[in-house]
Design a protein around this motif. Sequence first.
Motif, mmCIF file in Angstrom:
data_model
loop_
_atom_site.group_PDB
_atom_site.id
_atom_site.type_symbol
_atom_site.label_atom_id
_atom_site.label_comp_id
_atom_site.label_asym_id
_atom_site.label_seq_id
_atom_site.Cartn_x
_atom_site.Cartn_y
_atom_site.Cartn_z
ATOM 1 N N GLN A 108 -30.224 56.683 13.126
ATOM 2 C CA GLN A 108 -30.858 55.370 13.057
ATOM 3 C C GLN A 108 -29.824 54.271 12.839
ATOM 4 O OE1 GLN A 108 -34.453 54.966 10.673
ATOM 5 N NE2 GLN A 108 -34.710 57.181 10.673
ATOM 6 N N LEU A 109 -28.805 54.561 12.016
ATOM 7 C CA LEU A 109 -27.766 53.571 11.758
ATOM 8 C C LEU A 109 -26.996 53.249 13.037
ATOM 9 C CD1 LEU A 109 -26.215 51.809 9.767
ATOM 10 C CD2 LEU A 109 -24.746 53.782 9.260
ATOM 11 N N ARG A 110 -26.631 54.278 13.778
ATOM 12 C CA ARG A 110 -25.926 54.061 15.045
ATOM 13 C C ARG A 110 -26.790 53.262 16.020
ATOM 14 N NH1 ARG A 110 -21.364 56.883 16.605
ATOM 15 N NH2 ARG A 110 -20.565 58.452 15.158
ATOM 16 N N ALA A 111 -28.076 53.597 16.082
ATOM 17 C CA ALA A 111 -28.983 52.895 16.986
ATOM 18 C C ALA A 111 -29.112 51.425 16.589
ATOM 19 C CB ALA A 111 -30.351 53.571 16.994
ATOM 20 N N CYS A 112 -29.192 51.168 15.299
ATOM 21 C CA CYS A 112 -29.278 49.788 14.823
ATOM 22 C C CYS A 112 -27.990 49.025 15.112
ATOM 23 C CB CYS A 112 -29.570 49.756 13.325
ATOM 24 S SG CYS A 112 -31.253 50.239 12.895
ATOM 25 N N MET A 113 -26.862 49.680 14.934
ATOM 26 C CA MET A 113 -25.586 49.055 15.252
ATOM 27 C C MET A 113 -25.499 48.737 16.736
ATOM 28 S SD MET A 113 -23.230 51.495 12.823
ATOM 29 C CE MET A 113 -21.634 50.845 13.316
ATOM 30 N N GLN A 114 -26.000 49.647 17.558
ATOM 31 C CA GLN A 114 -26.010 49.434 19.007
ATOM 32 C C GLN A 114 -26.867 48.220 19.354
ATOM 33 O OE1 GLN A 114 -24.476 51.679 21.488
ATOM 34 N NE2 GLN A 114 -24.847 49.845 22.727
ATOM 35 N N ALA A 115 -28.054 48.153 18.774
ATOM 36 C CA ALA A 115 -28.949 47.024 19.047
ATOM 37 C C ALA A 115 -28.310 45.712 18.613
ATOM 38 C CB ALA A 115 -30.274 47.235 18.313
ATOM 39 N N TYR A 116 -27.688 45.706 17.450
ATOM 40 C CA TYR A 116 -27.062 44.489 16.927
ATOM 41 C C TYR A 116 -25.901 44.047 17.809
ATOM 42 C CZ TYR A 116 -25.427 41.189 13.389
ATOM 43 O OH TYR A 116 -25.069 40.043 12.718
ATOM 44 N N ALA A 117 -25.049 45.002 18.190
ATOM 45 C CA ALA A 117 -23.904 44.684 19.048
ATOM 46 C C ALA A 117 -24.365 44.130 20.391
ATOM 47 C CB ALA A 117 -23.034 45.924 19.253
ATOM 48 N N ASN A 118 -25.411 44.699 20.946
ATOM 49 C CA ASN A 118 -25.919 44.221 22.232
ATOM 50 C C ASN A 118 -26.414 42.780 22.139
ATOM 51 O OD1 ASN A 118 -25.385 46.680 23.435
ATOM 52 N ND2 ASN A 118 -27.469 47.459 23.201
ATOM 53 N N ILE A 119 -27.102 42.451 21.064
ATOM 54 C CA ILE A 119 -27.680 41.114 20.927
ATOM 55 C C ILE A 119 -26.599 40.053 20.778
ATOM 56 C CG2 ILE A 119 -29.116 39.631 19.472
ATOM 57 C CD1 ILE A 119 -30.682 41.617 21.157
ATOM 58 N N VAL A 120 -25.551 40.333 19.997
ATOM 59 C CA VAL A 120 -24.536 39.291 19.761
ATOM 60 C C VAL A 120 -23.690 39.014 20.996
ATOM 61 C CG1 VAL A 120 -24.437 39.790 17.290
ATOM 62 C CG2 VAL A 120 -22.807 40.911 18.834
ATOM 63 N N MET A 121 -23.866 39.801 22.064
ATOM 64 C CA MET A 121 -23.168 39.511 23.320
ATOM 65 C C MET A 121 -24.085 38.833 24.336
ATOM 66 S SD MET A 121 -20.555 42.734 23.878
ATOM 67 C CE MET A 121 -21.626 44.051 23.263
ATOM 68 N N GLN A 122 -25.293 38.481 23.901
ATOM 69 C CA GLN A 122 -26.221 37.736 24.735
ATOM 70 C C GLN A 122 -26.264 36.284 24.255
ATOM 71 O OE1 GLN A 122 -30.044 39.716 25.223
ATOM 72 N NE2 GLN A 122 -29.100 41.711 24.864
ATOM 73 N N PRO A 123 -26.675 35.339 25.114
ATOM 74 C CA PRO A 123 -26.580 33.918 24.750
ATOM 75 C C PRO A 123 -27.212 33.543 23.415
ATOM 76 C CG PRO A 123 -27.036 34.111 27.090
ATOM 77 C CD PRO A 123 -27.099 35.516 26.532
ATOM 78 N N PHE A 124 -28.430 34.013 23.142
ATOM 79 C CA PHE A 124 -29.075 33.640 21.883
ATOM 80 C C PHE A 124 -28.377 34.291 20.690
ATOM 81 C CE2 PHE A 124 -32.874 32.991 24.730
ATOM 82 C CZ PHE A 124 -32.881 31.612 24.600
ATOM 83 N N GLY A 125 -27.957 35.543 20.853
ATOM 84 C CA GLY A 125 -27.241 36.204 19.773
ATOM 85 C C GLY A 125 -25.898 35.570 19.513
ATOM 86 N N MET A 126 -25.192 35.205 20.571
ATOM 87 C CA MET A 126 -23.910 34.518 20.419
ATOM 88 C C MET A 126 -24.093 33.174 19.735
ATOM 89 S SD MET A 126 -22.154 35.387 24.113
ATOM 90 C CE MET A 126 -20.679 34.428 23.788
ATOM 91 N N CYS A 127 -25.184 32.478 20.078
ATOM 92 C CA CYS A 127 -25.478 31.194 19.446
ATOM 93 C C CYS A 127 -25.720 31.382 17.954
ATOM 94 C CB CYS A 127 -26.695 30.558 20.115
ATOM 95 S SG CYS A 127 -27.082 28.893 19.531
ATOM 96 N N LEU A 128 -26.423 32.433 17.600
ATOM 97 C CA LEU A 128 -26.667 32.753 16.195
ATOM 98 C C LEU A 128 -25.354 32.917 15.435
ATOM 99 C CD1 LEU A 128 -28.398 33.807 13.796
ATOM 100 C CD2 LEU A 128 -28.330 36.058 14.886
ATOM 101 N N ILE A 129 -24.369 33.576 16.058
ATOM 102 C CA ILE A 129 -23.100 33.848 15.405
ATOM 103 C C ILE A 129 -22.160 32.649 15.466
ATOM 104 C CG2 ILE A 129 -21.075 35.342 15.394
ATOM 105 C CD1 ILE A 129 -23.752 36.662 14.552
ATOM 106 N N ARG A 130 -22.052 32.035 16.635
ATOM 107 C CA ARG A 130 -21.065 30.973 16.817
ATOM 108 C C ARG A 130 -21.464 29.654 16.175
ATOM 109 N NH1 ARG A 130 -18.483 31.568 22.912
ATOM 110 N NH2 ARG A 130 -17.929 33.783 22.750
ATOM 111 N N VAL A 131 -22.752 29.346 16.205
ATOM 112 C CA VAL A 131 -23.211 28.089 15.620
ATOM 113 C C VAL A 131 -23.724 28.316 14.207
ATOM 114 C CG1 VAL A 131 -24.760 26.120 15.878
ATOM 115 C CG2 VAL A 131 -23.784 27.213 17.905
ATOM 116 N N GLY A 132 -24.531 29.342 14.037
ATOM 117 C CA GLY A 132 -25.022 29.680 12.708
ATOM 118 C C GLY A 132 -26.139 28.770 12.241
#
Length: 239
Positions: A108-132
């Motif tokens: 489950q931890l690996r799957a959650c890490m996979q989901a999180y990594a995938n999102i932060v490379m998409q526009p909305f996820g990147m916006c969440l990280i870069r702008v905050g």
Amino acid sequence: MTESTAARKTRAPSAAASPWASVPDRQQQREAKRHAVLQAAAQLFNERGFHATSLDDIAARLNVSKPTLYYYVKNKDEILLQCVRQGLEMTLEGIEASRQAGGNAVDQLRACMQAYANIVMQPFGMCLIRVGDEEVPEPSRSELRRMKSEIDLAFRRLVAQGVQEGSLQPCDPKMTAFVIAGALSWIGRWYQPGGEYTPEQIAEQCIATLCEGVLRRGDTPVPRTRRVVRTAAATEKRA
């Protein structure tokens, strides 16, 4: 034989196609256009930064006039709020889906890490990280931070469960969750589409490093290329 005039008069008229879309169709079209506004805004925020992006820039990216944007959003602050919220909701949904898939804590931890990594490379996820959320006014800022804490707690629970199961090294779940989320979040800072690695390769390598570490274990054989280098070095030293 031709149809009689009386028959034509008594026949029920066919329904004419209305030039106005039905209510559900209009709502779907409006939502699709609103999503396009947010998507374009997120891309520009990621490229230029929030303060350096104007509504005129967003309108130009969409090839529409600036007044058109006001049919879908109130102002730039609302756009940012919706972009960051979208990134958080996608992340939470991905993590929850990974947990629901089952398996032990590590799975489950690996799957959650996979989901999180995938999102932060998409526009909305990147916006969440870069702008905050620092740029988001209250009370929305508090709401977004609450949602972020849910992500942190999800990682903490899985780490603690893994330690209890014996599949993870004894550790402080809080600190470990911070390290995992921090490392994966940083992908959203340096990732560039079209780079050397695909998003799948980036996620795989980062997760492997976090889960397996960088130190070589004593029972792991040395790769052939490294043995060749060592042999050459030893030969040179003997000479």
